[in-house]
Design an enzyme around this catalytic site. Structure first.
Site, PDB file in Angstrom:
ATOM      1  CG  ASP A   1      -0.348  -0.524   2.563  1.00 34.85           C
ATOM      2  OD1 ASP A   1       0.826  -0.392   2.455  1.00 34.85           O
ATOM      3  OD2 ASP A   1      -1.115  -0.554   3.461  1.00 34.85           O
TER       4      ASP A   1
ATOM      5  CG  HIS B   1      -5.412  -1.270   9.233  1.00 33.74           C
ATOM      6  ND1 HIS B   1      -5.282  -0.070   9.034  1.00 33.74           N
ATOM      7  CD2 HIS B   1      -4.145  -1.607   9.401  1.00 33.74           C
ATOM      8  CE1 HIS B   1      -4.276   0.332   9.553  1.00 33.74           C
ATOM      9  NE2 HIS B   1      -3.507  -0.602   9.790  1.00 33.74           N
TER      10      HIS B   1
ATOM     11  CG  ASN C   1      -7.987   0.180  12.358  1.00 32.99           C
ATOM     12  OD1 ASN C   1      -7.276  -0.678  12.011  1.00 32.99           O
ATOM     13  ND2 ASN C   1      -8.452   1.307  11.670  1.00 32.99           N
TER      14      ASN C   1
ATOM     15  CD  GLU D   1      -8.150   1.983   7.759  1.00 32.91           C
ATOM     16  OE1 GLU D   1      -8.201   1.322   8.680  1.00 32.91           O
ATOM     17  OE2 GLU D   1      -7.250   2.877   7.590  1.00 32.91           O
TER      18      GLU D   1
HETATM   19  C1  F6R Z   1       1.768  -0.910   6.129  1.00 27.70           C
HETATM   20  C2  F6R Z   1       0.295  -1.454   6.309  1.00 27.70           C
HETATM   21  C3  F6R Z   1      -0.223  -1.485   7.663  1.00 27.70           C
HETATM   22  C4  F6R Z   1       0.462  -2.068   8.804  1.00 27.70           C
HETATM   23  C5  F6R Z   1      -0.103  -1.999  10.029  1.00 27.70           C
HETATM   24  C6  F6R Z   1       0.605  -2.359  11.348  1.00 27.70           C
HETATM   25  O1  F6R Z   1       2.140  -1.403   4.919  1.00 27.70           O
HETATM   26  O2  F6R Z   1      -0.070  -1.969   5.517  1.00 27.70           O
HETATM   27  O3  F6R Z   1      -1.374  -2.062   7.486  1.00 27.70           O
HETATM   28  O4  F6R Z   1       1.011  -3.506   8.494  1.00 27.70           O
HETATM   29  O5  F6R Z   1      -0.895  -0.705  10.407  1.00 27.70           O
HETATM   30  O6  F6R Z   1       1.625  -1.363  11.247  1.00 27.70           O
HETATM   31  P1  F6R Z   1       3.033  -1.664  12.105  1.00 27.70           P
HETATM   32  O7  F6R Z   1       3.630  -2.834  11.835  1.00 27.70           O
HETATM   33  O8  F6R Z   1       3.781  -0.366  12.198  1.00 27.70           O
HETATM   34  O9  F6R Z   1       2.399  -1.986  13.781  1.00 27.70           O
END
Ligand code: F6R
Length: 241
Positions: free
Chosen positions: A67, A138, A136, A143
């Site tokens: 993403d 995701h 959350n 989301e």
């Molecule tokens: C990052 C992504 C997000 C993260 C998620 C966890 O490319 O797509 O969904 O994987 O927010 O983030 P961290 O690993 O920083 O806790």
């Protein structure tokens, strides 16, 4: 879905890295999707070590980033691209021609969605897809409320993601939208891996693994994916024992 619980972040990272190595031994030109963020950094560290000691060869692999934030250029250190460049693509000398990444600065983000879909289709689908989980629930930027069947799309970020995103940026950077591969892409990947670590993720991991799958918690889709591997450390596991 297969749940694997590791003692700590390091052994978890080694476990995930071993899945990558197995995959590229079986198929050297594997198509690999990786998340950015903090969770997979230990995996990239392991893979850098394995590559430099000649135990893993990613030179024929094709990579796609999970993403990207809309409105954030690739050279901003908080962009998804910059994080993966620094931790993975540049140290491993991955040629840019072997990488697809969403351009968050494209004035027509839907074009990026089409490009990603063609890139994946031209390569016969994603082999390994490594994702993290947001507080959350995701996956990527899928989301809460996103349908489990949704493919690559332009996403409006939830309030919680907008706030949490600031941890990646050196200075305040307003992000409200992103482009992301979808839960449908995760379902279709041959080896879908959800990785989580640390006490902060304990409650959401507990919900995602024990409640009825529901789009309120996008990552609960893992329960419906027989081949999904949920790889976590003990710190985020206690509530599901
Ligand atoms: C990052 C992504 C997000 C993260 C998620 C966890 O490319 O797509 O969904 O994987 O927010 O983030 P961290 O690993 O920083 O806790």
């Amino acid at each position: 879905m297969k749940l694997q619980i590791y003692d700590d972040y390091r052994s978890l990272s080694e476990g995930v890295a071993a899945v990558f190595v197995d995959q590229i031994q079986q198929k050297p030109d594997s198509v690999i999707c990786v998340a950015s963020g903090h969770t997979p950094r230990g995996v990239f560290e392991q893979l850098r070590g394995l590559a430099s000691s000649g135990k893993a060869d990613f030179s024929k692999c094709q990579f796609i980033g999970l993403d990207e934030w809309i409105g954030v250029p690739a050279d901003n250190p908080g962009s998804c691209r910059a994080m993966l460049d620094n931790d993975f693509f540049l140290p491993l000398d991955i040629p840019t021609s072997n990488i697809f990444f969403f351009d968050g600065m494209d004035e027509n983000p839907d074009r990026q969605v089409k490009l990603a879909n063609s890139w994946i289709a031209d390569r016969g689908g994603i082999d390994v897809m490594l994702v993290g989980i947001g507080l959350n629930g995701h996956i990527g930027m899928n989301e809460p409320g996103t349908s489990f069947g949704r493919g690559t799309h332009v996403a409006t970020l939830s309030a919680s993601t907008v706030t949490t995103a600031q941890k990646y940026f050196n200075t305040h950077t307003e992000v409200t939208k992103g482009i992301t591969l979808g839960l449908a892409d995760f379902r279709k990947a041959k080896v879908p891996i959800l990785m989580a670590s640390g006490a902060a993720k304990r409650d959401i991991i507990s919900i995602v693994l024990t409640q009825e799958p529901d789009t309120t918690w996008p990552a609960s889709v893992v329960q419906q994916i027989p081949d999904a591997r949920v790889m976590i450390d003990k710190a985020c596991a206690p509530n599901i024992k």
